[in-house]
Design an enzyme around this catalytic site. Structure first.
Site, PDB file in Angstrom:
ATOM      1  N   GLU A   1       7.150  29.268  29.798  1.00 21.76           N
ATOM      2  CA  GLU A   1       8.230  29.221  28.827  1.00 21.76           C
ATOM      3  C   GLU A   1       7.723  28.836  27.431  1.00 21.76           C
ATOM      4  O   GLU A   1       8.077  29.434  26.436  1.00 21.76           O
ATOM      5  CB  GLU A   1       9.252  28.185  29.317  1.00 21.76           C
ATOM      6  CG  GLU A   1      10.533  28.171  28.563  1.00 21.76           C
ATOM      7  CD  GLU A   1      11.516  29.189  29.103  1.00 21.76           C
ATOM      8  OE1 GLU A   1      12.693  28.896  29.070  1.00 21.76           O
ATOM      9  OE2 GLU A   1      11.112  30.275  29.550  1.00 21.76           O
ATOM     10  N   ASP A   2       6.902  27.814  27.387  1.00 23.54           N
ATOM     11  CA  ASP A   2       6.571  27.183  26.105  1.00 23.54           C
ATOM     12  C   ASP A   2       5.131  27.382  25.624  1.00 23.54           C
ATOM     13  O   ASP A   2       4.750  26.833  24.594  1.00 23.54           O
ATOM     14  CB  ASP A   2       6.823  25.656  26.193  1.00 23.54           C
ATOM     15  CG  ASP A   2       8.259  25.344  26.586  1.00 23.54           C
ATOM     16  OD1 ASP A   2       9.133  26.184  26.310  1.00 23.54           O
ATOM     17  OD2 ASP A   2       8.488  24.279  27.175  1.00 23.54           O
TER      18      ASP A   2
END
Ligand code: MN
Length: 496
Positions: free
Chosen positions: A78-79
């Site tokens: 995600e990051d």
């Protein structure tokens, strides 16, 4: 709250794991630490503290090494620039799939009713596919709640409400008492700051007193048990958790006299076998007089979520009720970890080949899984969930999409008071799903409710008292009317 978790904390806690599992967990940590290098959380801490905290909670719940590894990796795709393919190449299909599902479960595109429906559906679909994902997601949420103070107040409240009104219920339904209680107690101060402050004021003292009484009874029971021929494994005790006590105090009879609550303090006796449970019960009843009609045999008749235990309430020398729960270690594991209790030693998230027999107790989960395979119809699935999970409660929404949990038959006025006292007092009308509606209209699940207010108005209408359903609304209306009458009396005396 566990602060400063390091990879060593996790590995030292994970005594159940074989050396190769420890190595896997360490590799997952190295990968994640490298990926998140340089990133900070809103609190200013290095980002890696978050996946570490999540993985620690998972290890603490004795979930399998793959889940712990996935906990360390859960925010990587995600990051950071790392991809799910890289995770798969490095850690295999099972861990990659866990990470992928947990990520998907966090991505909600909708708001309002759709958001709620989507949320529930996603959670249940994920659960039916692989129940391990749900534990991953819930521990993620719990750590986010623990660090909520770093966010702006509006966001705090929204996240906290969602935790109480949706996630805690799902945890309850899954039979994971530990997660349910943590979610509720962590979210309580942020979800209902006013109520929390006055709750603390009135109950902190009581809770301290209860804690010392509890120690006394534990000691007494210990003496009784150890001088008998019965074998028991352990004695535990607890004072009722904050949010659960707060909910109980909403009921008028308990608000008057909190000491009538029969499970303010509870002692738990863990025995070796089921027969020991019944014998221990007999022994307890020869020393303490049982309160009539409070005995429950959840061993013979388990709760729908699989919970098993004997419950009895006894009178104590101090005139205080004491709840005593008697169960085996296996039943105890089930009560704290719910479905997770069956996944301690297996990597299979699916209830197929090689599942422990006790999994069959979770019939509704199997039923849900079947339904999910058989039906594409979202409404049908949701109906099943609503009926089964949230009986006698309705969920309605603010125009911003925040879920509000009310009893069946609640009206827009109940809704307004649930949100804020001032909003309740200044209510002059309501829109339900965009349509102007009477204030006594019973709400139904999924309604979006907008309250129209006149900020100058400070006092409720006496008529409301006859139709509101919640205790909260009734109390506020009564108080405000009494004040108003007094004021009126004073004014008329002064005026010529
Ligand atoms: Mn996360």
């Amino acid at each position: 709250m566990q602060t400063n978790v390091t990879i060593e904390t996790i590995l030292s806690h994970a005594t159940l794991y074989a050396p190769k599992d420890g190595a896997l967990i360490r590799r997952a940590y190295d990968f994640s630490a490298q990926a998140h290098e340089g990133q900070l959380r809103k609190s200013g801490e290095p980002y890696i503290t978050h996946p570490l905290a999540v993985a620690f909670k998972l290890a603490e719940m004795r979930l399998s090494p793959h889940v712990v590894a996935a906990g360390l990796l859960h925010d990587v795709t995600e990051d950071t620039p790392r991809t799910i393919q890289q995770i798969e190449a490095e850690f295999g299909t099972d861990i990659a799939r866990l990470v992928n599902r947990a990520t998907k479960l966090g991505n909600l595109k909708y708001r309002g009713k759709e958001r709620y429906a989507e949320n529930l559906r996603n959670t249940f679909v994920a659960m039916a596919e692989d129940v391990r994902v749900v534990f991953l997601k819930f521990t993620d949420r719990i750590h986010n709640l623990e660090t909520l103070a770093a966010l702006p107040p509006e966001k705090q409240r929204r996240i906290a409400l969602e935790a109480i009104e949706i996630y805690a219920r799902i945890a309850d339904r899954l039979g994971i008492g530990k997660l349910k209680e943590e979610l509720e107690d962590l979210a309580f101060p942020f979800a209902y700051p006013e109520a929390y402050a006055s709750f603390r004021e009135t109950t902190d003292m009581i809770r301290t007193d209860l804690a010392s009484l509890l120690e006394e009874y534990k000691h007494k029971l210990h003496c009784i048990l150890s001088s008998s021929s019965l074998s028991y494994l352990r004695l535990e005790g607890r004072v009722k958790r904050q949010y659960s006590l707060y909910r109980k105090l909403q009921e008028p009879k308990y608000e008057q006299n909190p000491l009538l609550i029969s499970d303010l303090i509870a002692v738990r006796i863990i025995t070796k076998t089921t027969e020991d449970c019944y014998q221990t019960l007999g022994l307890v009843h020869t020393h303490f007089r049982p309160a009539p009609e409070k005995f429950k045999d959840y061993i013979a008749t388990p709760k729908p979520n699989g919970y098993q235990s004997l419950h009895t309430v006894v009178f104590t020398p101090h005139g205080q009720f004491l709840e005593i729960q008697i169960r085996t270690q296996e039943m105890h594991d089930q009560s704290i970890f719910g479905a997770a209790a069956h996944f301690h030693y297996t990597e299979s998230g699916k209830p197929d080949a090689g599942i422990p027999v006790s999994y069959e107790k979770l019939q509704w989960l199997t039923q849900l899984q079947k339904m999910n395979q058989e039906t594409e119809d979202l409404d049908e699935l949701l109906n099943f969930l609503k009926l089964d999970m949230f009986e006698h409660r309705i969920f309605v929404f603010t125009p911003q999409g925040d879920p509000i949990d009310l009893p069946e038959g609640a009206t827009p006025v109940d809704f307004a008071y649930h949100i804020h006292t001032d909003l309740g007092h200044s209510t002059i009308g309501a829109k339900i799903n965009g349509t102007f509606s009477r204030l006594d209209t019973p709400l139904t699940s999924g309604d979006v409710v907008e309250i129209l207010r006149d900020k100058k108005r400070k006092s409720p209408s006496p008529k409301w008292f006859s139709f509101v359903k919640t205790h909260l609304a009734k109390t506020h209306i009564k108080e405000a009317l009494t004040k108003f009458k007094k004021k009126l009396a004073n004014t008329s005396r002064i005026s010529p």
